[in-house]
Design an enzyme around this catalytic site. Sequence first.
Site, PDB file in Angstrom:
ATOM      1  N   LYS A   1      -3.674   3.473  -3.052  1.00  0.00           N
ATOM      2  CA  LYS A   1      -4.764   4.299  -3.580  1.00  0.00           C
ATOM      3  C   LYS A   1      -4.382   5.776  -3.655  1.00  0.00           C
ATOM      4  CE  LYS A   1      -8.354   1.174  -2.065  1.00  0.00           C
ATOM      5  NZ  LYS A   1      -7.513   0.190  -1.365  1.00  0.00           N
TER       6      LYS A   1
ATOM      7  N   ASP B   1       0.820  -1.211   0.000  1.00  0.00           N
ATOM      8  CA  ASP B   1       0.000   0.000   0.000  1.00  0.00           C
ATOM      9  C   ASP B   1       0.851   1.257   0.000  1.00  0.00           C
ATOM     10  OD1 ASP B   1      -2.382  -1.263   0.071  1.00  0.00           O
ATOM     11  OD2 ASP B   1      -2.804  -0.872   2.185  1.00  0.00           O
TER      12      ASP B   1
ATOM     13  N   MET C   1      -8.087   9.504   9.037  1.00  0.00           N
ATOM     14  CA  MET C   1      -8.635   9.960   7.754  1.00  0.00           C
ATOM     15  C   MET C   1      -9.538  11.180   7.937  1.00  0.00           C
ATOM     16  SD  MET C   1      -9.360   6.178   6.186  1.00  0.00           S
ATOM     17  CE  MET C   1      -9.869   5.473   7.737  1.00  0.00           C
TER      18      MET C   1
HETATM   19  C1  LIG Z   1      -6.762   3.728   5.694  1.00  0.00           C
HETATM   20  S1  LIG Z   1      -6.248   4.281   7.278  1.00  0.00           S
HETATM   21  C2  LIG Z   1      -5.166   2.986   7.725  1.00  0.00           C
HETATM   22  C3  LIG Z   1      -4.787   2.972   9.170  1.00  0.00           C
HETATM   23  C4  LIG Z   1      -3.723   1.923   9.491  1.00  0.00           C
HETATM   24  N1  LIG Z   1      -4.234   0.586   9.268  1.00  0.00           N
HETATM   25  C5  LIG Z   1      -3.186   2.030  10.912  1.00  0.00           C
HETATM   26  O1  LIG Z   1      -3.403   1.106  11.733  1.00  0.00           O
HETATM   27  O2  LIG Z   1      -2.495   3.028  11.198  1.00  0.00           O
HETATM   28  C6  LIG Z   1      -5.142   5.589   6.839  1.00  0.00           C
HETATM   29  C7  LIG Z   1      -5.049   6.665   7.925  1.00  0.00           C
HETATM   30  O3  LIG Z   1      -4.120   6.259   8.936  1.00  0.00           O
HETATM   31  C8  LIG Z   1      -3.523   7.422   9.497  1.00  0.00           C
HETATM   32  N2  LIG Z   1      -2.064   7.306   9.329  1.00  0.00           N
HETATM   33  C9  LIG Z   1      -1.390   6.249   8.841  1.00  0.00           C
HETATM   34  N3  LIG Z   1      -0.062   6.450   8.883  1.00  0.00           N
HETATM   35  C10 LIG Z   1       0.116   7.664   9.446  1.00  0.00           C
HETATM   36  C11 LIG Z   1       1.258   8.447   9.789  1.00  0.00           C
HETATM   37  N4  LIG Z   1       2.510   8.011   9.560  1.00  0.00           N
HETATM   38  N5  LIG Z   1       1.059   9.650  10.373  1.00  0.00           N
HETATM   39  C12 LIG Z   1      -0.175  10.096  10.621  1.00  0.00           C
HETATM   40  N6  LIG Z   1      -1.294   9.411  10.313  1.00  0.00           N
HETATM   41  C13 LIG Z   1      -1.153   8.213   9.741  1.00  0.00           C
HETATM   42  C14 LIG Z   1      -4.109   8.611   8.768  1.00  0.00           C
HETATM   43  O4  LIG Z   1      -5.241   9.050   9.498  1.00  0.00           O
HETATM   44  C15 LIG Z   1      -4.520   8.003   7.467  1.00  0.00           C
HETATM   45  O5  LIG Z   1      -5.508   8.781   6.812  1.00  0.00           O
END
Ligand SMILES: C[S@@+](CC[C@H](N)C(=O)[O-])C[C@H]1O[C@@H](n2cnc3c(N)ncnc32)[C@H](O)[C@@H]1O
Length: 248
Positions: free
Chosen positions: A55, A33, A168
């Site tokens: 995506k 991803d 998100m």
């Molecule tokens: C589709 S969700 C997936 C979440 C992921 N499975 C998790 O456990 O972190 C994607 C969201 O995760 C958050 N996110 C993921 N990585 C991040 C990072 N390095 N810093 C800040 N937010 C992050 C954001 O809110 C982003 O829009």
Amino acid sequence: MKLTVVGAGIGDPELLTIKGLKALQQADVVLYDALANEALLDHAPNHALRIFVGKRRTVKTSTQEETNDLIVQYARTHGHVVRLKGGDPFVFGRGFEEMEYARRHGIEAEYVPGISSAVAAPGLAGIPVTYRNLSRSFWVVTATNSDGELSADLELAAQSDATIVVLMGLSKLSEIAAIFKRYGKSDLPAAVLQNSSLSNAKHIFGTVDTLEHQLDTLRTAPSVLIFGEVVGLDVRRALEGLIVEGRR
Ligand SMILES: C[S@@+](CC[C@H](N)C(=O)[O-])C[C@H]1O[C@@H](n2cnc3c(N)ncnc32)[C@H](O)[C@@H]1O
């Protein structure tokens, strides 16, 4: 013929589990991803195919159905498919759906947890999601439902004393702040944590009232929003000079 759904962790490639590392080292195909750090692909053997199914890119992106089909096809033709997903695959990650799909097609599927941004982004910004006598629970909420509407859970969450972590949610910050304000929480400490754990990480601290006016350029970076007294706890520590320089 096997699928291993691996949590890549929050971004820093060192925040992968040893079990995740071992799965990658035994991969024949890695489907990854946008939020999985590409440096992790170096752990896969030379022969392994590395295929982006995220995506976020301008190039054609895969739909969930296409990704499901790729998993099944590659497991049948190549053997061991590692599905590398940002954070933890079961936190707003559709990892479970992919495993179900694979199993329905006769493919063994295993889950390897990852470090989720829901807990690690606040932690890396010096914010504990729980703290004795200040926050006894935390909610992890997606800003929008699959139909793009603001999640009804936010309305419930805003009425609680829990720490509220929103994934998100950056593009919906003003609507989310409006909900908290309706419940008299304009002064509740809040933060936006962007690109957490990476060298371009940015942490913006404020309150429900001020936060959206403090945002400047990074309107599209992956961001965790956090609302709660625990955010103020960190601000207090910072004011007391207890935050190590460069940690934010
Ligand atoms: C589709 S969700 C997936 C979440 C992921 N499975 C998790 O456990 O972190 C994607 C969201 O995760 C958050 N996110 C993921 N990585 C991040 C990072 N390095 N810093 C800040 N937010 C992050 C954001 O809110 C982003 O829009």
